[in-house]
Design a protein around this motif. Structure first.
Motif, PDB file in Angstrom:
ATOM      1  N   VAL A 100       1.026  -1.404  -0.107  1.00 60.03           N
ATOM      2  CA  VAL A 100      -0.735  -0.401  -0.184  1.00 60.03           C
ATOM      3  C   VAL A 100       0.630   1.609   0.136  1.00 60.03           C
ATOM      4  O   VAL A 100       2.142   1.452   0.851  1.00 60.03           O
ATOM      5  CB  VAL A 100      -0.999   0.216   1.035  1.00 60.03           C
ATOM      6  CG1 VAL A 100      -1.951   1.540   1.014  1.00 60.03           C
ATOM      7  CG2 VAL A 100      -1.789  -1.035   1.375  1.00 60.03           C
ATOM      8  N   GLN A 101       0.816   2.202  -0.616  1.00 60.09           N
ATOM      9  CA  GLN A 101       1.175   3.429  -1.048  1.00 60.09           C
ATOM     10  C   GLN A 101       0.514   4.459  -0.615  1.00 60.09           C
ATOM     11  O   GLN A 101      -0.745   5.013  -0.354  1.00 60.09           O
ATOM     12  CB  GLN A 101       1.230   4.201  -2.699  1.00 60.09           C
ATOM     13  CG  GLN A 101       2.254   5.092  -2.557  1.00 60.09           C
ATOM     14  CD  GLN A 101       2.402   5.674  -4.152  1.00 60.09           C
ATOM     15  OE1 GLN A 101       2.328   4.643  -4.626  1.00 60.09           O
ATOM     16  NE2 GLN A 101       2.951   6.966  -4.197  1.00 60.09           N
ATOM     17  N   THR A 102       1.504   5.090   1.200  1.00 58.23           N
ATOM     18  CA  THR A 102       0.435   6.020   1.772  1.00 58.23           C
ATOM     19  C   THR A 102       0.851   7.645   1.253  1.00 58.23           C
ATOM     20  O   THR A 102       0.115   8.177   2.193  1.00 58.23           O
ATOM     21  CB  THR A 102       1.146   5.108   3.561  1.00 58.23           C
ATOM     22  OG1 THR A 102       2.483   5.580   3.619  1.00 58.23           O
ATOM     23  CG2 THR A 102       0.283   4.044   3.474  1.00 58.23           C
ATOM     24  N   ASN A 103       1.616   7.228   1.336  1.00 54.63           N
ATOM     25  CA  ASN A 103       2.406   8.676   0.677  1.00 54.63           C
ATOM     26  C   ASN A 103       2.780   9.587   2.048  1.00 54.63           C
ATOM     27  O   ASN A 103       2.818  11.267   2.524  1.00 54.63           O
ATOM     28  CB  ASN A 103       1.915   9.772  -0.004  1.00 54.63           C
ATOM     29  CG  ASN A 103       1.801   9.086  -1.083  1.00 54.63           C
ATOM     30  OD1 ASN A 103       3.134   8.498  -2.274  1.00 54.63           O
ATOM     31  ND2 ASN A 103       0.688   8.689  -2.398  1.00 54.63           N
ATOM     32  N   GLU A 104       2.638   8.698   3.364  1.00 52.12           N
ATOM     33  CA  GLU A 104       3.086   9.408   4.780  1.00 52.12           C
ATOM     34  C   GLU A 104       3.716   8.271   6.020  1.00 52.12           C
ATOM     35  O   GLU A 104       3.230   6.959   5.230  1.00 52.12           O
ATOM     36  CB  GLU A 104       1.288   9.992   5.496  1.00 52.12           C
ATOM     37  CG  GLU A 104       0.811   8.911   5.299  1.00 52.12           C
ATOM     38  CD  GLU A 104      -1.111   9.309   5.992  1.00 52.12           C
ATOM     39  OE1 GLU A 104      -0.669  10.826   6.071  1.00 52.12           O
ATOM     40  OE2 GLU A 104      -2.095   8.923   6.070  1.00 52.12           O
ATOM     41  N   ARG A 105       4.441   9.186   6.935  1.00 47.72           N
ATOM     42  CA  ARG A 105       4.911   8.487   7.453  1.00 47.72           C
ATOM     43  C   ARG A 105       4.514   8.830   8.997  1.00 47.72           C
ATOM     44  O   ARG A 105       4.310   9.419   9.168  1.00 47.72           O
ATOM     45  CB  ARG A 105       6.783   8.300   7.066  1.00 47.72           C
ATOM     46  CG  ARG A 105       7.714   7.488   8.535  1.00 47.72           C
ATOM     47  CD  ARG A 105       8.521   7.509   8.872  1.00 47.72           C
ATOM     48  NE  ARG A 105      10.020   7.209   7.273  1.00 47.72           N
ATOM     49  CZ  ARG A 105      10.016   6.529   6.646  1.00 47.72           C
ATOM     50  NH1 ARG A 105      10.386   5.467   7.916  1.00 47.72           N
ATOM     51  NH2 ARG A 105      10.041   5.930   5.179  1.00 47.72           N
ATOM     52  N   LEU A 106       3.990   7.214   9.600  1.00 52.00           N
ATOM     53  CA  LEU A 106       3.506   7.280  10.901  1.00 52.00           C
ATOM     54  C   LEU A 106       4.998   7.663  11.830  1.00 52.00           C
ATOM     55  O   LEU A 106       6.001   6.663  12.023  1.00 52.00           O
ATOM     56  CB  LEU A 106       3.000   5.525  10.855  1.00 52.00           C
ATOM     57  CG  LEU A 106       2.289   5.902  12.649  1.00 52.00           C
ATOM     58  CD1 LEU A 106       1.472   7.026  13.272  1.00 52.00           C
ATOM     59  CD2 LEU A 106       1.484   4.731  13.060  1.00 52.00           C
ATOM     60  N   VAL A 107       4.894   8.782  12.788  1.00 56.43           N
ATOM     61  CA  VAL A 107       6.303   8.261  13.129  1.00 56.43           C
ATOM     62  C   VAL A 107       5.102   8.968  14.982  1.00 56.43           C
ATOM     63  O   VAL A 107       6.601   8.206  15.749  1.00 56.43           O
ATOM     64  CB  VAL A 107       6.871   9.716  13.254  1.00 56.43           C
ATOM     65  CG1 VAL A 107       7.627   9.825  11.571  1.00 56.43           C
ATOM     66  CG2 VAL A 107       5.657  10.953  13.489  1.00 56.43           C
ATOM     67  N   GLY A 108       4.698   8.101  15.048  1.00 50.45           N
ATOM     68  CA  GLY A 108       4.150   8.107  16.629  1.00 50.45           C
ATOM     69  C   GLY A 108       2.410   7.691  16.533  1.00 50.45           C
ATOM     70  O   GLY A 108       1.719   8.067  16.089  1.00 50.45           O
ATOM     71  N   TYR A 109       2.559   7.256  18.194  1.00 52.27           N
ATOM     72  CA  TYR A 109       1.229   6.960  17.968  1.00 52.27           C
ATOM     73  C   TYR A 109       0.574   6.520  19.247  1.00 52.27           C
ATOM     74  O   TYR A 109       1.373   6.746  20.872  1.00 52.27           O
ATOM     75  CB  TYR A 109       0.240   5.454  17.697  1.00 52.27           C
ATOM     76  CG  TYR A 109       1.665   4.114  17.818  1.00 52.27           C
ATOM     77  CD1 TYR A 109       0.895   3.605  19.282  1.00 52.27           C
ATOM     78  CD2 TYR A 109       2.690   3.632  17.353  1.00 52.27           C
ATOM     79  CE1 TYR A 109       1.582   2.106  19.546  1.00 52.27           C
ATOM     80  CE2 TYR A 109       3.574   2.774  18.039  1.00 52.27           C
ATOM     81  CZ  TYR A 109       2.645   2.462  19.105  1.00 52.27           C
ATOM     82  OH  TYR A 109       4.001   1.260  19.983  1.00 52.27           O
ATOM     83  N   ILE A 110      -0.659   6.712  19.373  1.00 54.68           N
ATOM     84  CA  ILE A 110      -1.445   6.612  20.979  1.00 54.68           C
ATOM     85  C   ILE A 110      -2.668   5.456  20.686  1.00 54.68           C
ATOM     86  O   ILE A 110      -3.154   6.129  19.666  1.00 54.68           O
ATOM     87  CB  ILE A 110      -1.591   8.044  21.690  1.00 54.68           C
ATOM     88  CG1 ILE A 110      -1.349   8.941  22.086  1.00 54.68           C
ATOM     89  CG2 ILE A 110      -3.270   7.221  22.542  1.00 54.68           C
ATOM     90  CD1 ILE A 110      -1.346   9.845  22.540  1.00 54.68           C
TER      91      ILE A 110
ATOM     92  N   LEU B 193       0.875  15.189  18.792  1.00 52.71           N
ATOM     93  CA  LEU B 193      -0.704  14.132  19.256  1.00 52.71           C
ATOM     94  C   LEU B 193      -1.462  14.277  20.557  1.00 52.71           C
ATOM     95  O   LEU B 193      -2.398  14.334  20.179  1.00 52.71           O
ATOM     96  CB  LEU B 193       0.233  13.326  19.070  1.00 52.71           C
ATOM     97  CG  LEU B 193      -0.773  12.240  19.157  1.00 52.71           C
ATOM     98  CD1 LEU B 193      -1.286  12.016  17.982  1.00 52.71           C
ATOM     99  CD2 LEU B 193       0.144  10.609  19.056  1.00 52.71           C
ATOM    100  N   HIS B 194      -0.919  14.808  21.615  1.00 54.00           N
ATOM    101  CA  HIS B 194      -1.860  15.187  23.126  1.00 54.00           C
ATOM    102  C   HIS B 194      -2.565  15.641  22.354  1.00 54.00           C
ATOM    103  O   HIS B 194      -3.275  15.922  23.099  1.00 54.00           O
ATOM    104  CB  HIS B 194      -0.492  14.886  24.278  1.00 54.00           C
ATOM    105  CG  HIS B 194      -1.920  15.315  25.094  1.00 54.00           C
ATOM    106  ND1 HIS B 194      -2.621  14.216  25.901  1.00 54.00           N
ATOM    107  CD2 HIS B 194      -1.287  16.375  25.594  1.00 54.00           C
ATOM    108  CE1 HIS B 194      -3.387  15.349  27.619  1.00 54.00           C
ATOM    109  NE2 HIS B 194      -2.132  16.962  26.813  1.00 54.00           N
TER     110      HIS B 194
END
Length: 203
Positions: A123-133, A162-163
């Motif tokens: 899957v091409q997302t064109n964005e990188r996840l760099v943190g999550y909650i 994010l918070h």
């Protein structure tokens, strides 16, 4: 605190009339510690939203392995799972699930950075996840079950951003699944205690 008790870090939502009042209070009380890095992250191009966990498993694994230690402690085995152990890289993009019970759910919120051509499996997302909650709701209580940022991006203030975005969504009331939440909690207030007795950065 008793042997089988712990102090929970929590925000009473109704204490604030709106998000601007909340953010202003944080800014006045601890500008350099929270508000300033959050604004820096936004200036650097990071943005936040709810996301479908299974679409970003390779990035989740990369975040989990990006630092050997957090607040002076070794990462636990629960975070040291491979892409396959986490469910595998996606073969096709899944639609963000609707919430069947608005007062009992688990959702994931993430902080992203645009990256043209970035892939998650097939899957091409064109964005990188760099943190999550990972957010869990039970009745009027919402809690951070997990919260983690990529070691290479933490210095930009991504987890503060994010918070604050989660708080903004709760206080603005635009998402139905956040309606009626009275408290936002983060586990044990002392969970960031450092074995070397230096500053507890989680607090």
């Amino acid at each position: 605190v008793g042997e089988n008790e712990y102090v929970c870090a929590a925000i009473e939502i109704k204490k604030w009339a709106n998000y601007d009042d909340y953010f202003d209070a944080v800014r006045k009380g601890n500008r350099k510690g929270a508000a300033y890095p959050a604004k820096r992250a936004a200036r650097e191009g990071y943005y936040c939203r709810r996301f479908e966990w299974s679409n970003h498993i390779p990035d989740v694994a990369e975040i989990n392995f990006s630092k050997e230690e957090r607040t002076g402690k070794k990462m636990t085995d629960s975070y040291k799972r491979s892409v396959e152990e986490l469910g595998g890289a996606p073969k096709k993009k899944k639609i963000l699930k609707s919430l069947s019970n608005s007062k009992n759910w688990w959702v994931s919120w993430g902080v992203f950075k645009f990256e043209e051509g970035h892939m998650q499996g097939e899957v091409q997302t064109n964005e990188r996840l760099v943190g999550y909650i990972g957010l869990t709701r039970e009745g009027d209580l919402c809690a951070y079950g997990t919260i983690l940022g990529h070691g290479d991006h933490l210095r930009f203030g991504i987890m503060y951003l994010l918070h604050f975005q989660v708080m903004k969504s709760i206080l603005m009331g635009e998402d139905d699944y956040f309606h009626g939440i009275e408290y936002l909690a983060y586990a044990d207030f002392l969970s960031g205690t450092r074995p070397d007795e230096r500053l507890n950065t989680l607090i």
